[in-house]
Design a protein around this motif. Structure first.
Motif, PDB file in Angstrom:
ATOM      1  N   THR A 257      -4.031   6.116   0.346  1.00 52.76           N
ATOM      2  CA  THR A 257      -4.254   4.723  -0.033  1.00 52.76           C
ATOM      3  C   THR A 257      -3.968   4.524  -1.518  1.00 52.76           C
ATOM      4  N   GLU A 258      -4.394   5.454  -2.353  1.00 55.01           N
ATOM      5  CA  GLU A 258      -4.144   5.340  -3.787  1.00 55.01           C
ATOM      6  C   GLU A 258      -2.652   5.448  -4.109  1.00 55.01           C
ATOM      7  N   VAL A 259      -1.954   6.349  -3.436  1.00 59.12           N
ATOM      8  CA  VAL A 259      -0.505   6.468  -3.641  1.00 59.12           C
ATOM      9  C   VAL A 259       0.189   5.171  -3.214  1.00 59.12           C
ATOM     10  N   ASP A 260      -0.220   4.619  -2.077  1.00 57.08           N
ATOM     11  CA  ASP A 260       0.348   3.362  -1.597  1.00 57.08           C
ATOM     12  C   ASP A 260       0.126   2.252  -2.621  1.00 57.08           C
ATOM     13  N   TRP A 261      -1.076   2.163  -3.178  1.00 56.48           N
ATOM     14  CA  TRP A 261      -1.389   1.152  -4.190  1.00 56.48           C
ATOM     15  C   TRP A 261      -0.510   1.343  -5.419  1.00 56.48           C
ATOM     16  N   ALA A 262      -0.371   2.595  -5.887  1.00 54.59           N
ATOM     17  CA  ALA A 262       0.416   2.871  -7.092  1.00 54.59           C
ATOM     18  C   ALA A 262       1.885   2.503  -6.893  1.00 54.59           C
ATOM     19  N   ILE A 263       2.429   2.819  -5.744  1.00 57.56           N
ATOM     20  CA  ILE A 263       3.822   2.452  -5.459  1.00 57.56           C
ATOM     21  C   ILE A 263       3.966   0.933  -5.439  1.00 57.56           C
ATOM     22  N   GLY A 264       2.991   0.252  -4.861  1.00 55.02           N
ATOM     23  CA  GLY A 264       3.000  -1.204  -4.861  1.00 55.02           C
ATOM     24  C   GLY A 264       3.000  -1.770  -6.274  1.00 55.02           C
ATOM     25  N   GLU A 265       2.237  -1.160  -7.167  1.00 55.65           N
ATOM     26  CA  GLU A 265       2.195  -1.593  -8.569  1.00 55.65           C
ATOM     27  C   GLU A 265       3.560  -1.397  -9.235  1.00 55.65           C
ATOM     28  N   ILE A 266       4.181  -0.271  -8.984  1.00 60.11           N
ATOM     29  CA  ILE A 266       5.509   0.001  -9.550  1.00 60.11           C
ATOM     30  C   ILE A 266       6.519  -1.019  -9.041  1.00 60.11           C
ATOM     31  N   LEU A 267       6.501  -1.272  -7.743  1.00 57.52           N
ATOM     32  CA  LEU A 267       7.438  -2.242  -7.158  1.00 57.52           C
ATOM     33  C   LEU A 267       7.204  -3.639  -7.721  1.00 57.52           C
ATOM     34  N   GLU A 268       5.957  -4.002  -7.943  1.00 54.61           N
ATOM     35  CA  GLU A 268       5.641  -5.318  -8.503  1.00 54.61           C
ATOM     36  C   GLU A 268       6.177  -5.454  -9.925  1.00 54.61           C
ATOM     37  N   VAL A 269       6.036  -4.421 -10.746  1.00 52.01           N
ATOM     38  CA  VAL A 269       6.559  -4.470 -12.116  1.00 52.01           C
ATOM     39  C   VAL A 269       8.085  -4.573 -12.101  1.00 52.01           C
ATOM     40  N   LEU A 270       8.735  -3.812 -11.219  1.00 51.24           N
ATOM     41  CA  LEU A 270      10.190  -3.911 -11.107  1.00 51.24           C
ATOM     42  C   LEU A 270      10.605  -5.325 -10.705  1.00 51.24           C
ATOM     43  N   LYS A 271       9.843  -5.937  -9.803  1.00 47.78           N
ATOM     44  CA  LYS A 271      10.135  -7.308  -9.379  1.00 47.78           C
ATOM     45  C   LYS A 271       9.940  -8.282 -10.537  1.00 47.78           C
ATOM     46  N   GLN A 272       8.838  -8.136 -11.271  1.00 46.01           N
ATOM     47  CA  GLN A 272       8.563  -9.014 -12.417  1.00 46.01           C
ATOM     48  C   GLN A 272       9.655  -8.901 -13.478  1.00 46.01           C
ATOM     49  N   GLN A 273      10.184  -7.709 -13.644  1.00 40.37           N
ATOM     50  CA  GLN A 273      11.231  -7.497 -14.643  1.00 40.37           C
ATOM     51  C   GLN A 273      12.614  -7.885 -14.123  1.00 40.37           C
ATOM     52  N   GLY A 274      12.691  -8.231 -12.844  1.00 43.27           N
ATOM     53  CA  GLY A 274      13.961  -8.652 -12.256  1.00 43.27           C
ATOM     54  C   GLY A 274      14.946  -7.521 -12.044  1.00 43.27           C
ATOM     55  N   VAL A 275      14.458  -6.299 -11.917  1.00 38.99           N
ATOM     56  CA  VAL A 275      15.361  -5.158 -11.767  1.00 38.99           C
ATOM     57  C   VAL A 275      15.173  -4.416 -10.437  1.00 38.99           C
ATOM     58  N   GLN A 276      14.385  -4.992  -9.510  1.00 33.67           N
ATOM     59  CA  GLN A 276      14.140  -4.283  -8.249  1.00 33.67           C
ATOM     60  C   GLN A 276      15.412  -4.065  -7.452  1.00 33.67           C
ATOM     61  N   ASN A 277      16.400  -4.942  -7.614  1.00 37.35           N
ATOM     62  CA  ASN A 277      17.662  -4.779  -6.897  1.00 37.35           C
ATOM     63  C   ASN A 277      18.704  -4.046  -7.722  1.00 37.35           C
ATOM     64  N   LYS A 278      18.278  -3.452  -8.827  1.00 34.61           N
ATOM     65  CA  LYS A 278      19.170  -2.666  -9.681  1.00 34.61           C
ATOM     66  C   LYS A 278      18.607  -1.275  -9.935  1.00 34.61           C
ATOM     67  N   THR A 279      17.558  -0.931  -9.208  1.00 36.84           N
ATOM     68  CA  THR A 279      16.826   0.306  -9.481  1.00 36.84           C
ATOM     69  C   THR A 279      16.880   1.253  -8.294  1.00 36.84           C
ATOM     70  N   LEU A 280      17.301   2.474  -8.545  1.00 38.83           N
ATOM     71  CA  LEU A 280      17.265   3.535  -7.536  1.00 38.83           C
ATOM     72  C   LEU A 280      15.846   4.090  -7.509  1.00 38.83           C
ATOM     73  N   LEU A 281      15.221   4.069  -6.351  1.00 39.81           N
ATOM     74  CA  LEU A 281      13.870   4.592  -6.201  1.00 39.81           C
ATOM     75  C   LEU A 281      13.911   5.872  -5.387  1.00 39.81           C
ATOM     76  N   VAL A 282      13.201   6.886  -5.869  1.00 45.87           N
ATOM     77  CA  VAL A 282      13.113   8.164  -5.167  1.00 45.87           C
ATOM     78  C   VAL A 282      11.641   8.524  -5.054  1.00 45.87           C
ATOM     79  N   PHE A 283      11.201   8.818  -3.846  1.00 49.08           N
ATOM     80  CA  PHE A 283       9.817   9.229  -3.616  1.00 49.08           C
ATOM     81  C   PHE A 283       9.834  10.540  -2.864  1.00 49.08           C
ATOM     82  N   THR A 284       9.136  11.510  -3.407  1.00 47.67           N
ATOM     83  CA  THR A 284       8.965  12.794  -2.727  1.00 47.67           C
ATOM     84  C   THR A 284       7.644  13.396  -3.175  1.00 47.67           C
ATOM     85  N   THR A 285       7.252  14.469  -2.567  1.00 44.04           N
ATOM     86  CA  THR A 285       6.001  15.143  -2.921  1.00 44.04           C
ATOM     87  C   THR A 285       6.231  16.644  -2.858  1.00 44.04           C
TER      88      THR A 285
END
Length: 108
Positions: free
Chosen positions: A8-36
């Motif tokens: 749940t915390e990881v999901d929340w943190a990813i949501g926060e990152i995606l929201e900042v990318l959206k606010q900055q207008g770069v979500q469609n210009k950003t390569l996202l990589v998630f692994t563990t």
């Protein structure tokens, strides 16, 4: 319960990152990589820990969202094996750079 809290915390943190990318207008210009790192056994096969050669322990998630990917490949699931040494050549390839000759791995 602890695993659920962690996910749940990881999901929340990813949501926060995606929201900042959206606010900055770069979500469609950003390569996202998630692994563990490798997974826990969580009692599978009567075992705990990370050091056993079972699927539950050796498989790890790798999610790549590349806005340049053609629409027909969005949401595609690929079950090919890849290794951590493939990450650097893949990221370099996404940046239009060739990996050094001494590097292991492949651009996935």
């Amino acid at each position: 319960r602890d695993l659920y809290a962690m996910v749940t915390e990881v999901d929340w943190a990813i949501g926060e990152i995606l929201e900042v990318l959206k606010q900055q207008g770069v979500q469609n210009k950003t390569l996202l990589v998630f692994t563990t790192d490798n997974g826990e056994m969580h009692g599978a096969h009567g075992l705990a820990g990370k050091w056993y050669p079972f699927e539950e322990s050796i498989r790890v998630p790798l999610v790549i969202q590349d806005p340049r990917m053609p629409p027909h490949r969005h949401g595609e699931f690929n079950s090919e094996h890849t290794l951590n040494v493939d990450l650097a050549p893949t990221l370099l390839g996404a940046a239009g750079l060739a990996p050094s000759n001494f590097m292991q791995g492949r651009d996935i």
